[in-house]
Design a protein around this motif. Structure first.
Motif, PDB file in Angstrom:
ATOM      1  N   GLU A 139       0.835  -1.203   0.000  1.00 33.31           N
ATOM      2  CA  GLU A 139       0.000   0.000   0.000  1.00 33.31           C
ATOM      3  C   GLU A 139       0.867   1.249   0.000  1.00 33.31           C
ATOM      4  OE1 GLU A 139      -3.441   0.260  -0.180  1.00 33.31           O
ATOM      5  OE2 GLU A 139      -3.164  -1.827  -0.747  1.00 33.31           O
ATOM      6  N   SER A 167      -1.922  -2.219 -11.356  1.00 36.10           N
ATOM      7  CA  SER A 167      -3.141  -2.630 -10.664  1.00 36.10           C
ATOM      8  C   SER A 167      -4.167  -1.491 -10.624  1.00 36.10           C
ATOM      9  CB  SER A 167      -2.804  -3.076  -9.238  1.00 36.10           C
ATOM     10  OG  SER A 167      -3.966  -3.439  -8.527  1.00 36.10           O
ATOM     11  N   LYS A 168      -3.678  -0.280 -10.433  1.00 30.20           N
ATOM     12  CA  LYS A 168      -4.575   0.881 -10.406  1.00 30.20           C
ATOM     13  C   LYS A 168      -5.206   1.110 -11.775  1.00 30.20           C
ATOM     14  CE  LYS A 168      -4.859   5.665  -8.806  1.00 30.20           C
ATOM     15  NZ  LYS A 168      -5.712   6.127  -9.923  1.00 30.20           N
ATOM     16  N   SER A 169      -4.451   0.823 -12.836  1.00 30.18           N
ATOM     17  CA  SER A 169      -5.007   0.987 -14.179  1.00 30.18           C
ATOM     18  C   SER A 169      -6.156   0.007 -14.401  1.00 30.18           C
ATOM     19  CB  SER A 169      -3.916   0.807 -15.241  1.00 30.18           C
ATOM     20  OG  SER A 169      -3.510  -0.547 -15.338  1.00 30.18           O
ATOM     21  N   LYS A 220       1.868   2.910  -3.419  1.00 26.48           N
ATOM     22  CA  LYS A 220       0.888   3.532  -4.318  1.00 26.48           C
ATOM     23  C   LYS A 220       1.346   4.904  -4.807  1.00 26.48           C
ATOM     24  CE  LYS A 220      -3.387   1.206  -3.017  1.00 26.48           C
ATOM     25  NZ  LYS A 220      -4.755   1.368  -2.461  1.00 26.48           N
ATOM     26  N   ASP A 225      -8.115  -1.056 -11.822  1.00 28.82           N
ATOM     27  CA  ASP A 225      -9.193  -0.521 -10.986  1.00 28.82           C
ATOM     28  C   ASP A 225      -9.893   0.665 -11.644  1.00 28.82           C
ATOM     29  OD1 ASP A 225      -8.528  -2.417  -9.078  1.00 28.82           O
ATOM     30  OD2 ASP A 225      -7.264  -1.050  -7.926  1.00 28.82           O
ATOM     31  N   ASP A 226      -9.137   1.451 -12.404  1.00 32.45           N
ATOM     32  CA  ASP A 226      -9.681   2.672 -13.026  1.00 32.45           C
ATOM     33  C   ASP A 226     -10.077   2.479 -14.485  1.00 32.45           C
ATOM     34  OD1 ASP A 226      -9.098   3.839 -10.598  1.00 32.45           O
ATOM     35  OD2 ASP A 226      -7.264   4.823 -11.290  1.00 32.45           O
ATOM     36  N   MET A 277       1.882  -1.946  -8.658  1.00 29.96           N
ATOM     37  CA  MET A 277       0.779  -1.212  -8.025  1.00 29.96           C
ATOM     38  C   MET A 277       0.161  -0.213  -8.994  1.00 29.96           C
ATOM     39  SD  MET A 277       0.482  -2.623  -5.154  1.00 29.96           S
ATOM     40  CE  MET A 277      -0.700  -1.515  -4.366  1.00 29.96           C
ATOM     41  N   ALA A 278       0.991   0.405  -9.827  1.00 31.14           N
ATOM     42  CA  ALA A 278       0.473   1.339 -10.829  1.00 31.14           C
ATOM     43  C   ALA A 278      -0.357   0.597 -11.874  1.00 31.14           C
ATOM     44  CB  ALA A 278       1.628   2.083 -11.501  1.00 31.14           C
TER      45      ALA A 278
END
Length: 274
Positions: free
Chosen positions: A64, A224-226, A67, A228-229, A221-222
């Motif tokens: 975490e 993974s965020k792509s 991030k 999620d978004d 993590m980046a």
């Protein structure tokens, strides 16, 4: 024995008894003080331990905490933080976007059944392949394997597109892909063991060093965020998207992805013509 000597002996005995009682009283007092002091120390230690535990619980986990960390993007990537991963011949007119989570058992099934056909079509230039990595399974059981495997995939991508594809295939293979409930991918040693089956990664010191040091952890993590978004309406894996439309067996956004070669050929073939 004279009376005088007898009296003196009694007095001496009483004095020795008094001194002994004083020593015992002092020892008892010292013991009580030690117990009290020990109790205070224990209470303070417990309080301190609880305080430390509370502080640790409120600190962000290692992953975490990444991030907002600076991202080292692998080679063969583009876009913000290197989260755009496109592989294939430049002559291919369309791009097939595939969303996958490394720990996903259905993704493993898809790769094992459809993977060879997918790779053949990619090599023939029928389409380009855009990879989007997810880590949502880790959130289900407070795991680390999806993130750690995604980071290792980044290290493989840094070697070459082909190394990335082969390593992804190996991770999803029946031999190496673990049960969803067993978070084997959290262990670098396991990921490196699987990598030994990939020619471009076998005994590759640079790759191994990147995995051990977590060079691409922030990138994972980046990425993974792509997921999620994402704007494709994807919330699960595997998901296939072409021209902004999810490819599902019933034609609906909430339908199942193609899980057989026949379904894949039919859906992708129609999308390529559309």
């Amino acid at each position: 024995m004279s009376k005088r000597n007898s009296q003196a002996s009694k007095t001496a005995a009483r004095e020795r008894l008094r001194q002994e009682r004083e020593r015992q009283a002092k020892r008892a007092k010292a013991k009580r003080q030690a117990i009290v002091a020990g109790s205070v120390v224990a209470v303070l230690a417990a309080a301190g331990g609880i305080g430390y535990a509370v502080v640790q619980a409120n600190k962000p986990s290692y992953w975490e905490g990444l991030k907002d960390a600076k991202v080292t993007a692998p080679a063969n990537t583009t876009g913000t933080n290197g989260t755009t991963v496109v592989i294939g011949k430049s002559t291919a007119k369309k791009t097939l976007k595939v969303y996958e989570d490394p720990r996903c058992p259905v993704c493993a099934q898809f790769e094992q059944v459809v993977g060879p056909t997918f790779k053949k079509d990619l090599d023939e230039g029928k389409f380009k392949f855009q990879y989007v990595g997810a880590t949502f399974i880790d959130r289900k059981d407070n795991g680390q394997g999806s993130k750690n495997a995604l980071s290792a995939l980044g290290a493989a991508l840094n070697v070459s597109d082909d190394a990335f594809l082969q390593y992804k295939t190996a991770l999803y293979s029946a031999k190496w892909h673990p049960d969803e409930k067993v978070d084997k991918f959290k262990d670098d040693s396991y990921l490196l063991k699987v990598a030994q089956t990939v020619p471009a990664l076998k005994d590759n010191a640079k790759f191994q060093d990147a995995v051990k040091k977590g060079t691409y952890d922030a990138w994972a993590m980046a990425m993974s965020k792509s997921f999620d978004d994402n704007k494709d309406g994807v919330s699960g894996t595997p998901s296939l998207v072409m021209d902004g439309k999810k490819l599902t067996t019933n034609g609906q956004p909430d339908g199942y992805p193609p899980m057989t070669v026949a379904e894949f050929n039919s859906l992708v073939g129609a999308a390529l013509k559309g």
